[in-house]
Design a protein around this motif. Structure first.
Motif, short mmCIF file in Angstrom:
data_model
loop_
_atom_site.label_atom_id
_atom_site.label_comp_id
_atom_site.label_asym_id
_atom_site.label_seq_id
_atom_site.Cartn_x
_atom_site.Cartn_y
_atom_site.Cartn_z
N TYR A 140 0.94 -1.14 0.11
CA TYR A 140 0.10 -0.04 0.01
C TYR A 140 0.75 1.17 -0.08
O TYR A 140 0.57 2.42 -0.77
N LYS A 143 2.48 1.97 -3.44
CA LYS A 143 1.38 2.27 -4.46
C LYS A 143 0.96 3.83 -4.00
O LYS A 143 0.98 4.68 -4.91
N ALA A 144 1.16 4.29 -2.71
CA ALA A 144 0.82 5.48 -2.40
C ALA A 144 2.25 6.41 -2.92
O ALA A 144 1.92 7.81 -3.34
N LYS A 276 -6.27 9.32 -3.79
CA LYS A 276 -5.91 7.73 -3.85
C LYS A 276 -4.74 7.50 -3.16
O LYS A 276 -4.95 6.24 -2.33
N SER A 280 -4.62 4.76 -0.15
CA SER A 280 -3.57 3.60 0.04
C SER A 280 -2.66 3.88 1.37
O SER A 280 -2.51 2.67 2.12
N ASP A 283 -5.07 2.36 4.07
CA ASP A 283 -5.06 0.63 4.04
C ASP A 283 -3.81 0.17 4.77
O ASP A 283 -3.71 -0.81 5.22
#
Length: 449
Positions: A140, A143-144, A276, A280, A283
């Motif tokens: 996560y 991705k961030a 977004k 992330s 999460d």
């Protein structure tokens, strides 16, 4: 005589070469640039994006580190020792030995060194979910980091567009002031001739000369602003600072229609990279809560090992293999892990509120960008009409002046109003393009999507 002619020819050739070289240098210092080319250069040379790329690489390395925790730990150790021969006196009593007179002791081996080696391997089977959830958290966060880089890329593009049209505005101001100054210079010549022939008063000549001086000062300021803007833009694009940029302004006439404000808000919440990225991170925080709770559970691992010992003249051990299953549990985690769990939950809650705060910020950004673009379209219409009115006003005032129905002051005021209207109109067109792209950037999408 021939020598003189040869010297003259050489001088002419040298002058031609200097002119050619000078033209070459000038050609090298000027570059035609489209908006897309400017965006490509800024993305290629942006130091901010290079920092973002480094952060993505760091996040990828952290993810790999989390995945490596699933691999076995292997330790290898060895030792070599030199020892002396100790003095050992065994005094053991035994009835049999005394009666027979035979000695019961044995001679000590001659040991001068000792060597041993050990290898152990341990493969984790269950660690309370720490490894699995740690990998999920790292994914996560990676991705961030990528989404942060994407958001930074969008901001760099928007900054490039703004800088591009700021340079256009500076160049447009120089052009318009130069044209008006040329007109003013001609007017001064005409008034000077008329004043010499007694057709206008000396005071009227001074008025047009004063306007010429003011325009010269305005041109100096406009040229200075253009040079500064051009230098800053060259620096942003990674070009030589002395490069004079010639801009392609074909996109200024485009006035596209846009969606409704509600549509833009919905589009932004679905596409904004920073929104977004924060999701992330939330999460990842949730996964970290599970990692903290993993301390409440025991750990299981499969282990294996090998031992080798060599003590010359005394002991040799080979092929000593072992394998088994290990269980470990830290009882202190029952009262120590609670604080870590609370910290992880607090971090998760904080990110949740940050997300709500960002959601409000996105709505504010969209609303401002939408209103700015709507206003910029209206300004274009107003200034377009103002240019027509200023030109017509100048024409009428000029006719009146030629027929002695208007004063010199009226004529000069009409001329200044015409110049200002032209500058405002060019600025409005540039600002509309910037506002249009800003609206898309605020929504997290590219123009045309």
């Amino acid at each position: 005589m021939d020598n003189i002619i040869n010297k003259v020819n050489k001088l002419l050739v040298g002058c031609c070469l200097l002119v050619i070289a000078g033209n070459t240098v000038l050609a090298q210092e000027q570059r035609t640039l489209t908006l897309q080319q400017a965006i490509d250069l800024s993305l290629e040379n942006s130091k901010e994006l290079k920092v973002s790329d480094s952060k993505v690489k760091q996040a990828l390395a952290s993810l790999q580190e989390a995945k490596d925790n699933r691999l076995p730990d292997i330790d290898i150790s060895g030792q070599y020792m030199r020892v002396n021969k100790p003095n050992v006196d065994f005094k053991l009593q035994g009835s049999g030995s005394e009666e027979s007179g035979e000695g019961s002791g044995s001679e000590m081996p001659n040991v001068s060194q000792a060597m041993f080696g050990m290898a152990t391997a341990s493969l984790p089977i269950f660690a309370g979910g720490k490894i699995t959830n740690g990998i999920a958290s790292a994914k996560y966060l990676e991705k961030a980091a990528e989404l942060d880089a994407e958001r930074n890329k969008q901001e760099v593009i928007q900054n490039t567009i703004a800088a591009y049209y700021n340079l256009y505005k500076a160049q447009a101001a120089v052009k318009l002031v130069t044209e008006n100054l040329n007109t003013s210079k001609q007017r001064v010549k005409d008034f000077a001739n008329m004043e010499a022939n007694g057709l206008v008063a000396r005071n009227d000549l001074l008025k047009v000369q004063l306007q010429e001086s003011n325009l010269e000062l305005a041109l100096l300021n406009a040229e200075n602003n253009e040079k500064i803007t051009n230098f800053n833009f060259d620096l942003m694009l990674g070009l030589d600072e002395s490069t004079r940029l010639v801009l392609d302004t074909t996109g200024l006439s485009v006035k596209p229609q846009v969606k409704s404000l509600a549509d833009w808000e919905s589009l932004a919440l679905d596409n904004r990279a920073d929104f977004k990225a924060l999701s992330s991170r939330q999460d990842a925080a949730h996964a970290n809560v599970k990692v903290a709770k993993g301390s409440y559970y025991p750990s299981f691992a499969v282990s294996a090992g090998y031992v080798g010992i060599n003590v010359p003249h005394a002991l040799t051990v080979t092929n000593a293999l072992n394998a088994g299953v290990g269980l470990s549990y830290n009882l202190a985690s029952l009262y120590k892990a609670g604080a870590k769990v609370k910290q992880a939950k607090a971090q998760e809650e904080q990110l949740a509120w940050n997300q709500e705060q960002l959601k409000d910020g996105i709505r504010i950004d969209i609303h401002k960008a939408y209103q700015d673009y709507t206003q910029s379209l209206k300004k274009i219409q107003v200034y377009e009409k103002a240019v027509e009115q200023a030109n017509e006003n100048y024409r009428i005032t000029k006719n009146k002046y030629d027929n002695s129905l208007a004063t010199t002051t009226d004529l000069l005021d009409a001329d200044v109003a015409r110049l200002q209207a032209g500058i405002d109109y060019e600025y409005a067109k540039a600002d509309a393009v910037v506002a249009y792209n800003k609206l898309y950037e605020s929504a997290g999408v590219s123009v045309g999507e």
